[in-house]
Scaffold this motif. Structure first.
Motif, PDB file in Angstrom:
ATOM      1  N   GLY A 164      32.143  44.131  53.008  1.00 39.52           N
ATOM      2  CA  GLY A 164      31.876  44.861  51.770  1.00 39.52           C
ATOM      3  C   GLY A 164      30.412  45.239  51.643  1.00 39.52           C
ATOM      4  O   GLY A 164      29.546  44.756  52.387  1.00 39.52           O
ATOM      5  N   PHE A 165      30.126  46.105  50.680  1.00 35.45           N
ATOM      6  CA  PHE A 165      28.781  46.626  50.489  1.00 35.45           C
ATOM      7  C   PHE A 165      28.166  46.088  49.198  1.00 35.45           C
ATOM      8  O   PHE A 165      28.816  46.070  48.153  1.00 35.45           O
ATOM      9  CB  PHE A 165      28.806  48.157  50.421  1.00 35.45           C
ATOM     10  N   PHE A 166      26.902  45.671  49.301  1.00 32.92           N
ATOM     11  CA  PHE A 166      26.150  45.335  48.102  1.00 32.92           C
ATOM     12  C   PHE A 166      25.747  46.629  47.392  1.00 32.92           C
ATOM     13  O   PHE A 166      25.608  47.685  48.012  1.00 32.92           O
ATOM     14  CB  PHE A 166      24.891  44.553  48.462  1.00 32.92           C
ATOM     15  N   LEU A 167      25.531  46.523  46.090  1.00 35.94           N
ATOM     16  CA  LEU A 167      25.099  47.689  45.312  1.00 35.94           C
ATOM     17  C   LEU A 167      23.677  48.093  45.682  1.00 35.94           C
ATOM     18  O   LEU A 167      23.341  49.278  45.703  1.00 35.94           O
ATOM     19  CB  LEU A 167      25.195  47.372  43.816  1.00 35.94           C
ATOM     20  N   THR A 168      22.837  47.105  45.989  1.00 31.09           N
ATOM     21  CA  THR A 168      21.428  47.372  46.265  1.00 31.09           C
ATOM     22  C   THR A 168      21.109  47.126  47.739  1.00 31.09           C
ATOM     23  O   THR A 168      21.826  46.406  48.438  1.00 31.09           O
ATOM     24  CB  THR A 168      20.533  46.472  45.406  1.00 31.09           C
TER      25      THR A 168
ATOM     26  N   ALA B  78      33.444  46.092  43.367  1.00 33.35           N
ATOM     27  CA  ALA B  78      34.634  46.522  44.092  1.00 33.35           C
ATOM     28  C   ALA B  78      35.622  47.257  43.206  1.00 33.35           C
ATOM     29  O   ALA B  78      36.275  48.206  43.647  1.00 33.35           O
ATOM     30  CB  ALA B  78      35.324  45.314  44.719  1.00 33.35           C
ATOM     31  N   PHE B  79      35.750  46.830  41.955  1.00 34.03           N
ATOM     32  CA  PHE B  79      36.759  47.419  41.075  1.00 34.03           C
ATOM     33  C   PHE B  79      36.438  48.876  40.772  1.00 34.03           C
ATOM     34  O   PHE B  79      35.288  49.250  40.546  1.00 34.03           O
ATOM     35  CB  PHE B  79      36.855  46.641  39.761  1.00 34.03           C
ATOM     36  N   ASP B  80      37.483  49.708  40.738  1.00 32.87           N
ATOM     37  CA  ASP B  80      37.349  51.090  40.294  1.00 32.87           C
ATOM     38  C   ASP B  80      37.556  51.124  38.791  1.00 32.87           C
ATOM     39  O   ASP B  80      38.646  50.809  38.304  1.00 32.87           O
ATOM     40  CB  ASP B  80      38.392  51.975  40.988  1.00 32.87           C
ATOM     41  N   GLY B  81      36.521  51.482  38.059  1.00 33.48           N
ATOM     42  CA  GLY B  81      36.631  51.562  36.611  1.00 33.48           C
ATOM     43  C   GLY B  81      36.981  52.972  36.184  1.00 33.48           C
ATOM     44  O   GLY B  81      37.979  53.543  36.618  1.00 33.48           O
TER      45      GLY B  81
ATOM     46  N   ALA C  36      35.372  55.401  37.121  1.00 35.66           N
ATOM     47  CA  ALA C  36      35.123  56.158  38.345  1.00 35.66           C
ATOM     48  C   ALA C  36      35.211  55.192  39.525  1.00 35.66           C
ATOM     49  O   ALA C  36      35.106  53.981  39.355  1.00 35.66           O
ATOM     50  CB  ALA C  36      33.742  56.820  38.282  1.00 35.66           C
ATOM     51  N   PRO C  37      35.391  55.691  40.733  1.00 35.61           N
ATOM     52  CA  PRO C  37      35.514  54.811  41.899  1.00 35.61           C
ATOM     53  C   PRO C  37      34.224  54.036  42.171  1.00 35.61           C
ATOM     54  O   PRO C  37      33.120  54.526  41.935  1.00 35.61           O
ATOM     55  CB  PRO C  37      35.806  55.783  43.052  1.00 35.61           C
ATOM     56  N   SER C  38      34.372  52.823  42.674  1.00 35.85           N
ATOM     57  CA  SER C  38      33.211  52.016  43.037  1.00 35.85           C
ATOM     58  C   SER C  38      32.609  52.514  44.343  1.00 35.85           C
ATOM     59  O   SER C  38      33.251  53.219  45.129  1.00 35.85           O
ATOM     60  CB  SER C  38      33.621  50.553  43.194  1.00 35.85           C
ATOM     61  N   GLY C  39      31.366  52.111  44.582  1.00 32.08           N
ATOM     62  CA  GLY C  39      30.722  52.462  45.836  1.00 32.08           C
ATOM     63  C   GLY C  39      31.460  51.912  47.040  1.00 32.08           C
ATOM     64  O   GLY C  39      31.536  52.565  48.092  1.00 32.08           O
ATOM     65  N   ASN C  40      32.023  50.713  46.910  1.00 35.44           N
ATOM     66  CA  ASN C  40      32.787  50.145  48.016  1.00 35.44           C
ATOM     67  C   ASN C  40      34.032  50.965  48.321  1.00 35.44           C
ATOM     68  O   ASN C  40      34.371  51.182  49.487  1.00 35.44           O
ATOM     69  CB  ASN C  40      33.169  48.689  47.704  1.00 35.44           C
ATOM     70  N   SER C  41      34.727  51.420  47.286  1.00 35.66           N
ATOM     71  CA  SER C  41      35.934  52.219  47.509  1.00 35.66           C
ATOM     72  C   SER C  41      35.604  53.530  48.204  1.00 35.66           C
ATOM     73  O   SER C  41      36.259  53.916  49.185  1.00 35.66           O
ATOM     74  CB  SER C  41      36.641  52.501  46.178  1.00 35.66           C
ATOM     75  N   VAL C  42      34.597  54.218  47.687  1.00 31.61           N
ATOM     76  CA  VAL C  42      34.227  55.506  48.285  1.00 31.61           C
ATOM     77  C   VAL C  42      33.724  55.299  49.711  1.00 31.61           C
ATOM     78  O   VAL C  42      34.088  56.050  50.628  1.00 31.61           O
ATOM     79  CB  VAL C  42      33.171  56.228  47.425  1.00 31.61           C
ATOM     80  N   ALA C  43      32.912  54.277  49.918  1.00 29.13           N
ATOM     81  CA  ALA C  43      32.382  54.019  51.264  1.00 29.13           C
ATOM     82  C   ALA C  43      33.514  53.768  52.250  1.00 29.13           C
ATOM     83  O   ALA C  43      33.517  54.314  53.367  1.00 29.13           O
ATOM     84  CB  ALA C  43      31.431  52.828  51.223  1.00 29.13           C
ATOM     85  N   ALA C  44      34.491  52.951  51.863  1.00 29.70           N
ATOM     86  CA  ALA C  44      35.592  52.628  52.777  1.00 29.70           C
ATOM     87  C   ALA C  44      36.399  53.872  53.129  1.00 29.70           C
ATOM     88  O   ALA C  44      36.718  54.120  54.299  1.00 29.70           O
ATOM     89  CB  ALA C  44      36.489  51.568  52.146  1.00 29.70           C
TER      90      ALA C  44
ATOM     91  N   GLU D 254      39.246  44.403  53.368  1.00 35.23           N
ATOM     92  CA  GLU D 254      39.674  43.016  53.599  1.00 35.23           C
ATOM     93  C   GLU D 254      38.800  42.040  52.817  1.00 35.23           C
ATOM     94  O   GLU D 254      39.270  40.978  52.389  1.00 35.23           O
ATOM     95  CB  GLU D 254      39.635  42.693  55.093  1.00 35.23           C
ATOM     96  N   ALA D 255      37.531  42.387  52.609  1.00 36.09           N
ATOM     97  CA  ALA D 255      36.633  41.523  51.843  1.00 36.09           C
ATOM     98  C   ALA D 255      37.115  41.337  50.408  1.00 36.09           C
ATOM     99  O   ALA D 255      36.835  40.316  49.775  1.00 36.09           O
ATOM    100  CB  ALA D 255      35.217  42.104  51.847  1.00 36.09           C
ATOM    101  N   PHE D 256      37.848  42.319  49.907  1.00 33.76           N
ATOM    102  CA  PHE D 256      38.347  42.248  48.536  1.00 33.76           C
ATOM    103  C   PHE D 256      39.863  42.057  48.493  1.00 33.76           C
ATOM    104  O   PHE D 256      40.507  42.312  47.470  1.00 33.76           O
ATOM    105  CB  PHE D 256      37.956  43.524  47.782  1.00 33.76           C
ATOM    106  N   SER D 257      40.436  41.604  49.604  1.00 35.51           N
ATOM    107  CA  SER D 257      41.896  41.551  49.721  1.00 35.51           C
ATOM    108  C   SER D 257      42.543  40.658  48.681  1.00 35.51           C
ATOM    109  O   SER D 257      43.619  40.977  48.159  1.00 35.51           O
ATOM    110  CB  SER D 257      42.291  41.096  51.129  1.00 35.51           C
ATOM    111  N   ALA D 258      41.903  39.531  48.367  1.00 35.47           N
ATOM    112  CA  ALA D 258      42.491  38.629  47.368  1.00 35.47           C
ATOM    113  C   ALA D 258      42.598  39.323  46.022  1.00 35.47           C
ATOM    114  O   ALA D 258      43.635  39.235  45.334  1.00 35.47           O
ATOM    115  CB  ALA D 258      41.658  37.355  47.260  1.00 35.47           C
ATOM    116  N   SER D 259      41.544  40.032  45.615  1.00 35.85           N
ATOM    117  CA  SER D 259      41.571  40.757  44.334  1.00 35.85           C
ATOM    118  C   SER D 259      42.549  41.922  44.380  1.00 35.85           C
ATOM    119  O   SER D 259      43.239  42.205  43.395  1.00 35.85           O
ATOM    120  CB  SER D 259      40.171  41.273  43.989  1.00 35.85           C
TER     121      SER D 259
END
Length: 673
Positions: free
Chosen positions: A504-508, A522-525, A527-535, A559-564
């Protein structure tokens, strides 16, 4: 005036004349708090936030409140759009403490940045169970002075609870995609469209996931949920029927009463959603919405040099929605009695009103007036010109790299789908602005431009969204430079933002400012999160540039956010698009045009049709992509004809020479798009 007079942020500028001795976020504020042993009140908002304005008027312009804040606290103002990192940390704290969050966000922290109390809007005086701000300030000041151990313990506990930590990861499969669909089906509002209850946010990334799900699995239910939601929003008051564009959210379940602020990111993602709905259905009503959004953004949210502003306020002359509402008398004054009555019937303008005694134009279950499209457009134009005489809402004219990335991507896609070269040029102009003004001498992005002032190291969203923008521009123009830049930005994003240990990606960035911790969203609120768009974009780029390491990074990211994801799949609407694509029938196409009519036909089809599973490369002479995608040199023009190579599962079919043959290899049935 306080220290905010020296800041460029429109939100901070709005508070420069407050009697509160505001500091911007920075070393000076923390050094003062440390030296004087005071807590900091960090107040976070944005310039078009209605309740931020309310709290300012009630409390921050009040001399009594200001005196207490200045004496007992170090007050700090933060623009959440400029500092999403600070906002992410303390919004997480607010949600952990209270179970909910929002803006304005007011967090009380120690000089070492640890939160010990958080709230959203705080009224001037007690409202029901909500304490007034003077009581809050008094109690927190006393606790900080008299019980520092308790404050330190709360700060430590919350900080430890918020830090990202390693979790068990697992591979995701097609069952996760179907589980998300079932979950969205349960949340779907079959009466009014959308998901969940009021307030309702457009969440266009969810709509796009459903469109992709329909395309992949031929699920009529997915198409119905997507188009019903788009149709409901297009009929509702959340859409500005007079001037174009959409408001940020609706306060009711029927999409009638909006929170009137208009944001660039909502309109960018809705532009993408309505464009894709048109691709799949061919319905002209979606094209009309696309045209309106682009006209609005180009007219009202575009800098003279092409980049896009952040948005417009909900308030004008101190009243929410005043700019947008009408009475029957006003309509008749502009259109005349007969046409005015027709318009009022079709757009729900009546004496009782639907918002504080006036009416928000809408077409929810409204009869048609029986006039032609030309007559309707003429009436809307007359009302628009009349409305322009009113006092407009405040416009936030800062330029954010990440939000521009979304709009560039959407404009570029709309330009190619509708074959509107002017729209693609709008996207390229904004792209050039970001490229030339928001990259430093090392080629790394900065986050914000305002009146020539460039500030803040980029966030992962800046890279992810500009990668998306560049990928869409390549598909719209076939210019190799866009692939080259996209690949370079992807490498930089991975180097500075990717968590090599846990995925996964850090914000900073790894070399960025030291904060309480490095957030990883990770969550898409809304608008999509940076992790979602990056993936999603790394997966697309892997096939476009022929670098499968990008795809492996995308896999490790989700996979880093698979549990969520398994727990709350509906919180990952955009990431689910990537999973649909990953588990779909992906194809790579290399087009080698010749001097024949088929070259135009095949390129036009690729640009207009909805085939997210297809990655296309156009090589005009075989060497133009030698750096960006060198593999294309192995695919020559044959027999002097336009030659199309279609590959799937890492093996290629025999080359073909016609659009129809290519469509057959795509699995398109005869007569389909």
């Amino acid at each position: 005036m306080n220290r905010l007079q020296y800041e460029k942020s429109p939100y901070l500028q709005q508070h420069k004349s407050n009697p509160v001795d505001w500091y911007p976020w920075g070393t000076e504020a923390f050094e003062k708090a440390e030296a004087e042993n005071k807590p900091l009140m960090v107040s976070i908002g944005y310039s078009t936030c209605h309740w931020c304005h309310v709290m300012e008027k009630e409390s921050f312009e009040n001399a009594e409140v200001a005196a207490v804040l200045n004496e007992k606290f170090v007050p700090v103002k933060v623009d959440r759009e400029e500092r999403p990192d600070v906002d992410a940390i303390y919004m997480s704290a607010c949600q952990a403490m209270n179970g909910h969050g929002g803006w304005p966000l007011n967090v009380f922290i120690t000089p070492d940045q640890k939160p010990f109390y958080a709230a959203t809007y705080i009224p001037r005086n007690q409202m029901g169970s909500m304490p007034g701000i003077m009581d809050v300030l008094s109690q927190l000041s006393d606790i900080y002075r008299d019980d520092p151990e308790r404050v330190a313990q709360v700060g430590d506990d919350i900080s430890k609870a918020l830090e990202p930590r390693a979790v068990e990861t697992r591979q995701l499969n097609i069952n996760n995609v179907h589980a998300a669909f079932r979950a969205f089906t349960q949340q779907f509002d079959s009466s009014y469209g959308g998901f969940g209850s009021a307030p309702k946010f457009p969440s266009p990334h969810i709509v796009m996931y459903l469109l992709h799900y329909y395309h992949q699995f031929e699920s009529e239910g997915a198409l119905y949920m997507a188009t019903s939601t788009l149709d409901a929003m297009a009929s509702g008051g959340i859409r500005d029927h007079i001037g174009g564009g959409f408001s940020r959210y609706a306060t009711d379940e029927a999409w009638l009463v909006p929170h009137f602020e208009k944001m660039l990111y909502d309109n960018a993602l809705l532009l993408m959603a309505y464009t894709e709905a048109y691709q799949l259905t061919g319905e002209t009503r979606y094209k009309e919405v696309v045209e309106e959004i682009i006209e609005y953004v180009h007219r009202d949210l575009t800098h003279e040099q092409g980049a896009f502003f952040c948005g417009e306020d909900a308030d004008s002359e101190g009243e929410e929605g005043k700019f947008y509402v009408w009475t029957p008398e006003e309509i008749e004054d502009v259109l005349g009695e007969e046409r005015g009555e027709q318009f009022a019937i079709e757009y729900g303008i009546d004496p009782a009103g639907n918002f504080e005694g006036k009416s928000i134009p809408n077409r929810i279950n409204r009869p048609t007036a029986g006039w032609s499209d030309a007559e309707r457009r003429e009436a809307l134009q007359a009302l628009y010109e009349h409305r322009e005489k009113r006092v407009r809402p405040f416009r936030d004219e800062k330029i954010l790299t990440s939000w521009n990335g979304w709009m560039i991507a959407s404009m570029a896609k709309a330009g190619r789908v509708f074959q509107e070269e002017e729209w693609t040029e709008y996207a390229e102009q904004a792209y050039r602005f970001i490229e030339t003004r928001l990259q430093d001498q090392n080629g790394r992005f900065k986050a914000r431009w305002k009146d020539g002032d460039v500030q803040y190291d980029a966030y992962v969203d800046d890279y992810a969204n500009m990668i998306w923008a560049s990928t869409e521009l390549y598909a719209s123009t076939w210019k190799p430079e866009y692939i080259e830049k996209t690949a370079a930005w992807a490498e930089t994003m991975i180097e500075y933002y990717y968590d090599q240990e846990n995925g996964g990606f850090f914000l900073t960035a790894s070399d960025g400012e030291s904060l309480l911790f490095r957030p990883k969203e990770a969550f898409d609120g809304a608008a999509p999160s940076g992790n979602s768009v990056a993936a999603v974009q790394l997966m697309r780029l892997a096939r476009l540039a022929g670098n499968m390491e990008f795809e492996r990074t995308a896999e490790k990211t989700w996979e880093a956010f698979s549990a969520s994801i398994e727990q709350v799949p509906t919180a990952f609407g955009h990431l689910m698009q990537g999973l649909v694509l990953f588990h779909g029938d992906r194809k790579e196409v290399v087009i080698r045009p010749a001097q024949d009519d088929e070259a135009f036909r095949v390129k036009t089809y690729i640009q207009r049709a909805f085939h997210p599973e297809v990655t296309s490369v156009v090589a005009e002479d075989g060497t133009d992509l030698s750096r960006a995608a060198p593999f294309v040199e192995d695919y020559p023009v044959q027999d002097g004809k336009t030659t199309i190579y279609v590959c799937r599962d890492f093996s290629c079919h025999a080359p073909v020479h016609s659009t129809e043959s290519m469509k057959y290899l795509f699995g398109v049935k005869q007569g389909e798009q």
